[in-house]
Design an enzyme around this catalytic site. Structure first.
Site, PDB file in Angstrom:
ATOM      1  CE  LYS A  92      37.294  44.418  36.863  1.00 44.24           C
ATOM      2  NZ  LYS A  92      38.263  43.306  36.971  1.00 44.24           N
ATOM      3  CD  GLU A 114      44.869  45.747  33.983  1.00 42.64           C
ATOM      4  OE1 GLU A 114      45.821  46.392  34.457  1.00 42.64           O
ATOM      5  OE2 GLU A 114      44.003  45.191  34.697  1.00 42.64           O
ATOM      6  CB  SER A 380      30.690  41.435  38.830  1.00 40.66           C
ATOM      7  OG  SER A 380      30.422  41.134  37.475  1.00 40.66           O
TER       8      SER A 380
END
Lengths: 399, 274
Positions: A92, A114, A380
């Site tokens: 991210k 969010e 990830s």
């Protein structure tokens, strides 16, 4: 077969994507698109981003050949792209660094976001701390409960975490609440959306900021193996890590691309988040794509053991790749993901995030029958944030 | 001017130098049967046009009051088909203009071709979709207009002149001006962004202009009534329903609020009303 994937000027990938928002947000989306187009062609922007990626986030990430795991399975050889080693513990941060630079160029002083699993919230809080920006993160009450550690991390980083108590109290409701904030404070606020979702230019912009994953992995793979992988696996919630990994491989026709959705408890509506297993095209939160909905067009509740995959819509570019047959989307149950997490932990000493465990699980399922093939799995995120859920679900380990 | 009940009502009111009171209700809150009676109460109170809200699970443009209204309506089992049946029941005894007010997805799922036919048959006069930008509107505007229904779009304080021109071009019946950046809901006072937007939109269209978002009191209605052709009120009505649902006062309270707002709007033109 599709060999490139770029949206048209309205942000459509085939029929998917576009801009479906209240009129108040149209001009801000146009402003964001203009700022992004200018930045994308500005060498100074890329230089600063590249410096942050290398010296702050820790790129390039390692490509690890999981020999013990492959050996146990006795089939395909499995490589793992270690996005879990990035600063903040997941991919991210790639997108957050790109968008925070854009926000600064646009003169925005306040950032909202969010978060589902909390990884995007933590990455947003991190870049806001680094750039001295005011940060508010919306998070569903249910997700705050299952990801308590990340809530505290965000607060430690100086972010305000707002509990969202509407609807299913998960990621979808957090996005709606962030959109309501944006609609109200649009003059001074940038919405740092965390997935390849929402209205144009978000899906293409988020993809571009994550496409470094696939670029690195492809080059590393060629260097190590002298060839490309046969199959690439990534988990898909909104689909940011997957599209970041897939993008560079779309033109490589021999490379099979597999997106793994959350199969949850079962494939009955409400029990999973597998949009290609029971979903249909519709509009949610600014975007036209596959979405889980009932016969009246009301968005369905979803379930996944993994908060980051627990979302009713898939990013529009994935819908386009699926329709065109360039990528294939499968799903993996909660139970299979938990088993995969245990197996990867014990064979490789890597505790994966529950989201990433879905991709690992599909590679594990296929590997035994595909001896001679080489797999690439995008890991990830790391599993620290999921320890409470692992403890709840792997009871035999928790005496 | 469009030839629907909406267009005709604005034309009649323009003759009389009166602004329209446009009243929003979420259909099915607390039940579809109640909605039929609540619309009648609004009419008695002086509402000129009814916006019949189709509840949606993820109302990104709505504040807490209308969000809760949608939750109640969905919990009561309200579907778009049910809302159309409700419109037909209203139409059976009233000529009040009805605008369906919805998010895109329930209508997309229903299918625009079928919706246009069924809505017309139910006596609906127009459709507004909150999250349908003019850029994405082309495919369904024609379908809806061909059925003889109006398509109403939103203009906002953030809209550029180019966007206001597009909104004017795609709208019929009237244009809905969003008074401020934000979600639906009552405000302590009317936004300073509202009246400049009326002037800006006037430069692009001859259609009637109705202003909504944040209007809850007679004084707001009066201020808006001075410059705009219509005053839209939603959350204040939904709040009355929330408070009085299940009591015998629900309809009388709603009627009283409509009367108060209509009186305010009329005072904006210096007309005392009927």
């Amino acid at each position: 077969m599709i060999t490139t994937s770029q949206p048209d000027s309205g942000g459509h990938f085939g029929p998917y994507g576009g801009r479906f928002v209240p009129e108040v947000l149209m001009a801000p989306l146009e402003e964001l698109e203009r700022a992004y187009v200018v930045a994308r062609h500005d060498p100074a922007f890329h230089k600063e981003l590249s410096d942050l990626m290398t010296n702050y986030a820790g790129r390039p990430t390692a490509l690890w050949e999981a020999k013990r795991l492959s050996g146990v399975l006795g089939g395909a050889r499995i490589y793992i792209k270690r996005e879990d080693l990035l600063h903040t513990g997941a991919h991210k941060i790639n997108n957050c660094l790109g968008q925070i630079l854009l926000a600064r160029r646009m003169g925005k002083k306040r950032i909202i976001a969010e978060t589902g699993a909390g990884q995007h919230g933590v990455a947003t809080a991190t870049v806001c701390a680094l750039f001295g920006m005011d940060c508010t993160v919306y998070m569903g009450e249910e997700d705050m409960r299952r990801q308590r550690l990340n809530v505290f991390r965000m607060r430690l980083l100086g972010a305000k975490v707002v509990s969202v108590t509407n609807g299913s109290r998960t990621l979808k409701d957090a996005i709606s609440e962030a959109m309501r904030d944006w609609v109200t404070n649009v003059e001074n606020t940038h919405y740092l959306l965390g997935s390849a979702l929402g209205s144009h230019p978000y899906p293409v912009m988020v993809r571009d900021f994550h496409s470094v994953i696939g670029r690195e992995a492809r080059a590393q793979f060629l260097e190590r193996e002298g060839r490309l992988p046969d199959t690439v696996f990534a988990c898909v919630g909104g689909g940011s890590n997957a599209i970041g990994m897939f993008h560079e491989f779309i033109g490589d026709e021999g490379v099979e691309l597999i997106g793994v959705e959350a199969g949850g408890r079962s494939l009955e509506l409400g029990e999973h988040a597998a949009r290609f297993a029971g979903g249909s095209p519709g509009v949610l939160q600014g975007c036209y794509s596959y979405v889980l909905q009932n016969a009246d067009g009301q968005i369905a509740l979803t379930h996944s053991v993994s908060a980051g995959l627990d979302y009713a819509m898939i990013g529009p570019e994935h819908a386009y790749l699926a329709d065109g047959g360039r990528a294939t989307y499968v799903n993996c149950s909660d139970a299979a993901a938990l088993d995969a997490a245990r197996m990867l932990s014990r064979t490789e000493g890597i505790i994966p995030a529950l989201e990433s465990s879905h991709a690992v699980a599909e590679a594990i399922r296929r590997a035994p029958a595909e001896k001679g093939k080489v797999f690439l799995v995008n890991l990830s995120g790391r599993g620290d944030k999921d320890i409470d859920i692992y403890r709840e679900n792997l009871k035999d380990l928790d005496e | 001017m469009s030839n629907t009940r909406i267009g005709r009502r604005f034309a009649e009111l323009r003759e009389k130098n009166q602004p329209a009171l446009v009243a929003y209700l979420t259909a099915g809150d607390p039940s579809l049967d109640a909605t039929v009676r609540l619309v009648a109460a609004l009419e008695r109170g002086g509402a000129d046009i009814i916006e019949l809200g189709v509840p949606f699970s993820d109302p990104i443009a709505d504040g807490p009051v209308i969000m809760r209204g949608a939750e109640r309506a969905l919990a009561a089992g309200t579907s778009l088909r049910g809302v159309l049946d409700c419109a037909a029941k209203i139409r059976a005894h009233s000529e009040v203009p009805i605008l369906l007010f919805s998010y895109l997805n329930p209508m997309m799922r229903y299918g625009f071709a079928k919706l246009a036919v069924d809505a017309k048959a139910a006596g609906v006069d127009g459709i507004l979709m909150t999250d349908a930008s003019v850029e994405e509107a082309e495919p369904y505007v024609k379908t809806i207009r061909d059925a003889g229904l109006d398509t109403v779009f939103l203009a906002a304080p953030t809209s550029t002149p180019e966007r206001l021109a597009l909104v004017g071009r795609y709208s019929s019946g009237f244009v809905y001006l969003v008074s401020r950046t934000g979600v639906t809901g009552e405000q302590a006072q009317l936004s300073a962004q509202a009246l400049p937007l009326v002037k800006a939109m006037r430069a692009h269209t001859d259609l009637p202009l109705a202003v909504g978002f944040g209007i809850a009191k007679a004084a707001d209605a009066q201020a808006v009534g001075q410059l705009a052709d219509g005053v839209v009120v939603g959350s204040a009505f939904v709040r009355v329903i929330e408070r009085y649902a299940g009591t015998p006062e629900m309809e009388t309270k709603l009627e009283a609020l409509a009367r108060e707002l209509k009186t305010g709007a009329l005072q904006g033109r210096g007309t005392a009303g009927e």
